[in-house]
Scaffold this active site. Sequence first.
Site, PDB file in Angstrom:
ATOM      1  N   ALA A  75       0.871  -1.174   0.000  1.00 20.91           N
ATOM      2  CA  ALA A  75       0.000   0.000   0.000  1.00 20.91           C
ATOM      3  C   ALA A  75       0.905   1.219   0.000  1.00 20.91           C
ATOM      4  O   ALA A  75       2.059   1.146   0.443  1.00 20.91           O
ATOM      5  CB  ALA A  75      -0.882  -0.015   1.240  1.00 20.91           C
ATOM      6  N   GLY A 129       0.444  -4.944   0.833  1.00 22.68           N
ATOM      7  CA  GLY A 129      -0.737  -4.962  -0.030  1.00 22.68           C
ATOM      8  C   GLY A 129      -0.476  -5.654  -1.364  1.00 22.68           C
ATOM      9  O   GLY A 129      -1.412  -6.149  -1.996  1.00 22.68           O
ATOM     10  N   GLU A 179      -0.852  -9.224  -0.609  1.00 18.80           N
ATOM     11  CA  GLU A 179      -2.289  -9.407  -0.342  1.00 18.80           C
ATOM     12  C   GLU A 179      -3.090  -9.423  -1.642  1.00 18.80           C
ATOM     13  O   GLU A 179      -4.039 -10.190  -1.791  1.00 18.80           O
ATOM     14  CB  GLU A 179      -2.789  -8.302   0.599  1.00 18.80           C
ATOM     15  CG  GLU A 179      -2.245  -8.478   2.016  1.00 18.80           C
ATOM     16  CD  GLU A 179      -2.587  -7.320   2.924  1.00 18.80           C
ATOM     17  OE1 GLU A 179      -2.215  -6.172   2.585  1.00 18.80           O
ATOM     18  OE2 GLU A 179      -3.229  -7.542   3.959  1.00 18.80           O
ATOM     19  N   GLU A 220       4.229  -5.324   7.400  1.00 26.26           N
ATOM     20  CA  GLU A 220       3.464  -4.268   8.089  1.00 26.26           C
ATOM     21  C   GLU A 220       3.881  -4.032   9.532  1.00 26.26           C
ATOM     22  O   GLU A 220       3.913  -2.899   9.998  1.00 26.26           O
ATOM     23  CB  GLU A 220       1.952  -4.580   8.026  1.00 26.26           C
ATOM     24  CG  GLU A 220       1.320  -4.324   6.664  1.00 26.26           C
ATOM     25  CD  GLU A 220       1.431  -5.490   5.710  1.00 26.26           C
ATOM     26  OE1 GLU A 220       2.178  -6.442   5.998  1.00 26.26           O
ATOM     27  OE2 GLU A 220       0.755  -5.453   4.661  1.00 26.26           O
TER      28      GLU A 220
HETATM   29  N1  COA Z   1       4.619   3.064  -0.563  1.00 26.87           N
HETATM   30  C1  COA Z   1       5.031   4.232  -1.097  1.00 26.87           C
HETATM   31  N2  COA Z   1       6.176   4.365  -1.784  1.00 26.87           N
HETATM   32  C2  COA Z   1       6.920   3.266  -1.948  1.00 26.87           C
HETATM   33  C3  COA Z   1       6.573   2.024  -1.410  1.00 26.87           C
HETATM   34  C4  COA Z   1       5.353   1.946  -0.697  1.00 26.87           C
HETATM   35  N3  COA Z   1       4.910   0.801  -0.169  1.00 26.87           N
HETATM   36  N4  COA Z   1       7.527   1.113  -1.713  1.00 26.87           N
HETATM   37  C5  COA Z   1       8.450   1.787  -2.431  1.00 26.87           C
HETATM   38  N5  COA Z   1       8.089   3.076  -2.565  1.00 26.87           N
HETATM   39  C6  COA Z   1       8.825   4.149  -3.272  1.00 26.87           C
HETATM   40  C7  COA Z   1      10.019   4.638  -2.483  1.00 26.87           C
HETATM   41  O1  COA Z   1       9.623   5.577  -1.515  1.00 26.87           O
HETATM   42  C8  COA Z   1      10.859   5.243  -3.581  1.00 26.87           C
HETATM   43  O2  COA Z   1      10.309   6.482  -3.926  1.00 26.87           O
HETATM   44  P1  COA Z   1      11.250   7.795  -4.133  1.00 26.87           P
HETATM   45  O3  COA Z   1      12.203   7.413  -5.226  1.00 26.87           O
HETATM   46  O4  COA Z   1      10.297   8.862  -4.515  1.00 26.87           O
HETATM   47  O5  COA Z   1      11.939   7.987  -2.832  1.00 26.87           O
HETATM   48  C9  COA Z   1      10.618   4.292  -4.750  1.00 26.87           C
HETATM   49  O6  COA Z   1       9.382   3.636  -4.466  1.00 26.87           O
HETATM   50  C10 COA Z   1      11.697   3.244  -4.930  1.00 26.87           C
HETATM   51  O7  COA Z   1      11.832   2.522  -3.709  1.00 26.87           O
HETATM   52  P2  COA Z   1      13.214   2.337  -2.930  1.00 26.87           P
HETATM   53  O8  COA Z   1      12.918   2.095  -1.489  1.00 26.87           O
HETATM   54  O9  COA Z   1      14.162   3.454  -3.252  1.00 26.87           O
HETATM   55  O10 COA Z   1      13.764   1.005  -3.628  1.00 26.87           O
HETATM   56  P3  COA Z   1      14.790  -0.053  -2.996  1.00 26.87           P
HETATM   57  O11 COA Z   1      15.185  -0.940  -4.113  1.00 26.87           O
HETATM   58  O12 COA Z   1      15.844   0.620  -2.230  1.00 26.87           O
HETATM   59  O13 COA Z   1      13.915  -0.909  -1.942  1.00 26.87           O
HETATM   60  C11 COA Z   1      11.954  -2.096  -1.169  1.00 26.87           C
HETATM   61  C12 COA Z   1      12.847  -1.722  -2.374  1.00 26.87           C
HETATM   62  C13 COA Z   1      10.727  -2.814  -1.731  1.00 26.87           C
HETATM   63  C14 COA Z   1      12.719  -3.028  -0.219  1.00 26.87           C
HETATM   64  C15 COA Z   1      11.539  -0.824  -0.413  1.00 26.87           C
HETATM   65  O14 COA Z   1      11.015   0.116  -1.364  1.00 26.87           O
HETATM   66  C16 COA Z   1      10.500  -1.010   0.642  1.00 26.87           C
HETATM   67  O15 COA Z   1      10.813  -1.516   1.708  1.00 26.87           O
HETATM   68  N6  COA Z   1       9.233  -0.594   0.404  1.00 26.87           N
HETATM   69  C17 COA Z   1       8.176  -0.645   1.343  1.00 26.87           C
HETATM   70  C18 COA Z   1       7.656  -2.054   1.535  1.00 26.87           C
HETATM   71  C19 COA Z   1       6.571  -2.097   2.585  1.00 26.87           C
HETATM   72  O16 COA Z   1       6.805  -1.892   3.754  1.00 26.87           O
HETATM   73  N7  COA Z   1       5.350  -2.381   2.138  1.00 26.87           N
HETATM   74  C20 COA Z   1       4.220  -2.554   3.004  1.00 26.87           C
HETATM   75  C21 COA Z   1       3.443  -1.311   3.083  1.00 26.87           C
HETATM   76  S1  COA Z   1       2.098  -1.520   4.208  1.00 26.87           S
END
Ligand code: COA
Length: 260
Positions: free
Chosen positions: A66, A112, A115, A135
């Site tokens: 999400a 999400g 999910e 989460e």
């Molecule tokens: N919501 C909003 N933005 C998200 C996102 C999310 N769930 N997951 C990734 N993004 C965005 C990042 O903020 C970043 O945006 P920016 O360039 O404007 O800063 C972009 O997507 C790229 O992500 P980034 O974190 O730089 O890539 P990465 O390769 O370093 O890491 C992940 C990849 C998937 C490990 C990491 O993005 C992450 O942990 N995301 C969240 C996962 C999460 O907790 N999801 C559950 C949400 S309830």
Amino acid sequence: MKYKNILVDQKDRWAIITINRPNKLNALNRETIQELHDAFKALDNNNKIRAIIITGSGEKAFVAGADIAEFADFSVKEGGKLAKKGQKLLFDFVENLSTPVIAAVNGFALGGGLELAMACHFRVASDNAKMGLPEVSLGVIPGYGGTQRLPQLVGKGHAMEMIMTAGMIDAQKAQKLGLVNYIVPQEELLPLCEKLAAKISNNSPVAIAHAIKAVNAGFKNNSNGFAIEIEAFGTCFGTADFKEGTTAFLEKRKADFPGK
Ligand code: COA
């Protein structure tokens, strides 16, 4: 229909929906959830479409969850509303759709994203896929059905471990747990999903819709899956698809199901 966050590629007998926010790793904001609802609904109402594949754009992510930026300052009331509305519009909607939905998990499927993949009828993963429910690392719990569908798919112990550790599993582990049916190199992911969609498309869409309903009934509280199966089985006998399927068999030809 024109969409901002998703692409819909309509083939002859199936369609591919691509979530198209690669810069945000295809994170699900409210607008994307609404667009997905609208697209699934329109495709389900189209008698020519016999299967739907959903995937994420880019090579990195299916859906990274999400959209965290959208709910970071939400109140208790807003948080509850977000989960309730999302479940109704997308996750429950996809699970109960009459048209089969295959998740083509092409990278990160987190929160999400996992999910959504779990709400689909089954999943195929590329070998770079990573799945998890992170989460609790954000101080919240899965709110789009993850606490219910993950234990249904992998068993309570594995689900508890994944949810509590907030860790990610790779495609191999996901297949071992029964979360995904196949693992293929990324370039073979959509071709395999389309092959499965083509196979599904040869069968009676009306019977498939009844089968989805009967299978799902076994996982719902207050519903008797066996009773639903009996009712749906009987209903099939009154359908044009049944007439065509049995007639084609007896005439030794391929069935051409009239459908939905
Ligand atoms: N919501 C909003 N933005 C998200 C996102 C999310 N769930 N997951 C990734 N993004 C965005 C990042 O903020 C970043 O945006 P920016 O360039 O404007 O800063 C972009 O997507 C790229 O992500 P980034 O974190 O730089 O890539 P990465 O390769 O370093 O890491 C992940 C990849 C998937 C490990 C990491 O993005 C992450 O942990 N995301 C969240 C996962 C999460 O907790 N999801 C559950 C949400 S309830």
